[in-house]
Design an enzyme around this catalytic site. Structure first.
Site, mmCIF file in Angstrom:
data_model
loop_
_atom_site.group_PDB
_atom_site.id
_atom_site.type_symbol
_atom_site.label_atom_id
_atom_site.label_comp_id
_atom_site.label_asym_id
_atom_site.label_seq_id
_atom_site.Cartn_x
_atom_site.Cartn_y
_atom_site.Cartn_z
ATOM 1 N N CYS A 84 0.854 -1.200 0.000
ATOM 2 C CA CYS A 84 0.000 0.000 0.000
ATOM 3 C C CYS A 84 0.882 1.240 0.000
ATOM 4 C CB CYS A 84 -0.914 -0.004 1.218
ATOM 5 S SG CYS A 84 -2.126 -1.323 1.215
ATOM 6 N N CYS A 162 -4.488 -7.632 7.377
ATOM 7 C CA CYS A 162 -4.237 -6.728 6.250
ATOM 8 C C CYS A 162 -5.468 -5.846 6.080
ATOM 9 C CB CYS A 162 -3.967 -7.508 4.972
ATOM 10 S SG CYS A 162 -3.799 -6.446 3.516
ATOM 11 N N TYR A 318 -10.593 -9.103 -25.444
ATOM 12 C CA TYR A 318 -10.007 -9.457 -24.144
ATOM 13 C C TYR A 318 -11.124 -9.622 -23.115
ATOM 14 C CZ TYR A 318 -6.149 -7.070 -26.614
ATOM 15 O OH TYR A 318 -5.243 -6.641 -27.551
ATOM 16 N N CYS A 414 -5.912 -0.769 -17.389
ATOM 17 C CA CYS A 414 -5.300 -0.858 -16.051
ATOM 18 C C CYS A 414 -3.921 -0.205 -16.034
ATOM 19 C CB CYS A 414 -5.207 -2.312 -15.590
ATOM 20 S SG CYS A 414 -4.202 -3.355 -16.664
#
Length: 458
Positions: A84, A162, A318, A414
């Site tokens: 993170c 987490c 895709y 992305c």
């Protein structure tokens, strides 16, 4: 000219943020220094740890003057884990940084107007959003470690909790941790190396966001592990939502987490979950978006940008397991999905059948080859949706889309860098970028998804 020496400490003024969230400083000579953990506007002390011809990396030692948007990371292993990378700044700043990154990419790489980029769509609660966790299991100096790999190593950072994973996973891992110690189960990674005697490689937990169904996967280097019946009893007694416990066999000395062989130890070979109104079966090897809340935002935006009226033919390049295809099928006349992974197409066909969708058809193969073949057979799309991997679209596909000349292109990305490159190529082929919408699928990290609308210029 480089005037910085490795392993020496310097004071820097942070001028901007890098693509991974690191602070960027410049020397008087214009030499760039990347400092993870530093924020724009701060004065920091850093040790130079890597020196290259045109840039260097520094390790943050001290923040001398803090930025007003700095906050204390809530995760106790934040620095060691590195997953993170933005947890030290406010969520509002994270959303702004991601928008600025996309603006920078489409401007510098794509040569497009940065004002096309809209504010990032964020989450109301940017923690505990992931529905899947995969944790390596190892032994470090004789002590059991279950957590995440430290950056650029096989050393495991022990992580009892987490903050971006589902809380159920923390409870399950705690039970498995005690079971490993009690039964002397041998971890696969010992002091950063693969162990030939190792039995347990990874623990994977998946949870259905809307169904609450839980799958537990033990990834093993051997086909059997001792005392699994005892573990099954403990897990199912503690958590009634567990619907599937699976042993996944992966004997290969590789970084690939899952092997191809699964044995069901308890319950079903899958769990189910919903995206919107569509129900999906999720097996250990299935791809399924890890942030279900933001997936609906992302797909909803893609459907909005597609502008369907019920008369259109749509190509979904895709397509994966057909998630976007099914969303599009609600308002399209016909959807053709293309994906190179055969198992994903099998899942897509099954998902369409399970959801009574009869206007979607799926093809195995490279989108760059299959879509031109469809076009040559007279199948042409009014709208094309692409959701490529990080490397972006193949040039052959972009050329085929340009020749087919659909009215609209919806690009789901992305990676802002390859997105910007591909948008520039499509603009040369008769398209105009209308708007770029960043969506924060991975809060606390530097990753960002985008949905882009392009229209044909007549």
């Amino acid at each position: 000219m480089n005037l910085l020496n490795k392993n020496e400490d310097y004071i820097f003024e942070i001028k901007s943020q890098g693509y991974e969230g690191e602070g960027i400083a410049k020397t008087e000579e214009g030499y760039t220094v990347f400092i993870p953990g530093a924020l724009t506007g701060e004065q920091v002390k850093a040790k130079i740890v890597k020196v290259k011809k045109s840039y260097s990396y520094g390790k943050l030692l001290e923040v001398i003057e803090e930025a007003p948007n700095r906050q204390l990371p809530p995760c106790p292993v934040y620095k060691a884990c590195g997953g993170c990378s933005l947890q030290h700044t406010t969520y509002e700043t994270q959303l702004k940084l991601k928008q600025e990154r996309v603006m920078d990419c489409i401007s510098k790489i794509g040569g497009l107007d940065p004002s096309l980029v809209l504010p990032t769509l964020g989450m109301e609660n940017p923690f505990r959003y992931r529905n899947k966790v995969q944790l390596p299991v190892g032994m470090q100096k004789g002590k059991l470690q279950i957590g995440f790999f430290a950056p650029r190593s096989h050393n495991i950072v022990d992580t009892p909790a987490c903050l971006i994973q589902d809380e159920a996973a923390d409870k399950i891992v705690a039970i498995i941790r005690e079971w490993i110690i009690r039964n002397n189960i041998k971890p696969y990674i010992v002091d950063g190396e693969y162990s030939k005697a190792g039995e347990l490689r990874h623990i994977m937990v998946r949870r259905g966001f809307k169904t609450d169904e839980i799958m537990v996967v033990l990834v093993a280097a051997k086909r059997t592990i001792p005392a699994t019946n005892e573990l099954i009893e403990e897990l199912t007694a503690s958590m009634t939502a567990i619907k599937s416990i699976i042993l996944n066999y992966n004997p290969k000395a590789t970084n690939v987490i899952l092997g191809e062989e699964n044995t069901v130890l308890y319950g079903e070979d899958h769990i189910t979950d919903y995206i919107g109104d569509f129900r999906f079966k999720i097996s250990p090897l299935s791809f399924f978006q890890v942030n279900p809340v933001q997936t609906e935002v992302l797909y909803g935006k893609a459907l909005e940008y597609a502008g369907l009226t019920g008369e259109e033919t749509v190509f979904d390049a895709y397509c994966g397991t057909g998630t976007i295809s099914l969303f599009l099928s609600q308002k399209a006349k016909k959807v053709y999905g293309v994906e190179i992974v055969p198992q994903a197409i099998e899942n897509a066909i099954e998902n369409a059948k399970d959801n009574n969708v009869d206007n979607a058809e799926f093809f195995v193969g490279e989108a760059e080859k299959v879509i031109p073949q469809l076009i040559s057979k007279g199948v042409k799309a009014d709208v094309v949706v692409v959701d490529p991997p990080r490397k972006g679209c193949g040039k052959e596909l972009l050329e085929a889309i340009g020749e087919m000349a659909p009215r609209r292109i919806v690009y789901v990305s992305c990676d802002p860098s390859t997105l910007a490159r591909d948008l520039a190529i499509l603009e040369e082929r008769g398209y105009k970028t209308q708007k770029v919408q960043p969506v924060d699928m991975f809060p606390q990290t530097a990753h960002i998804e985008c949905v882009v609308l392009m229209s044909r210029v007549e």
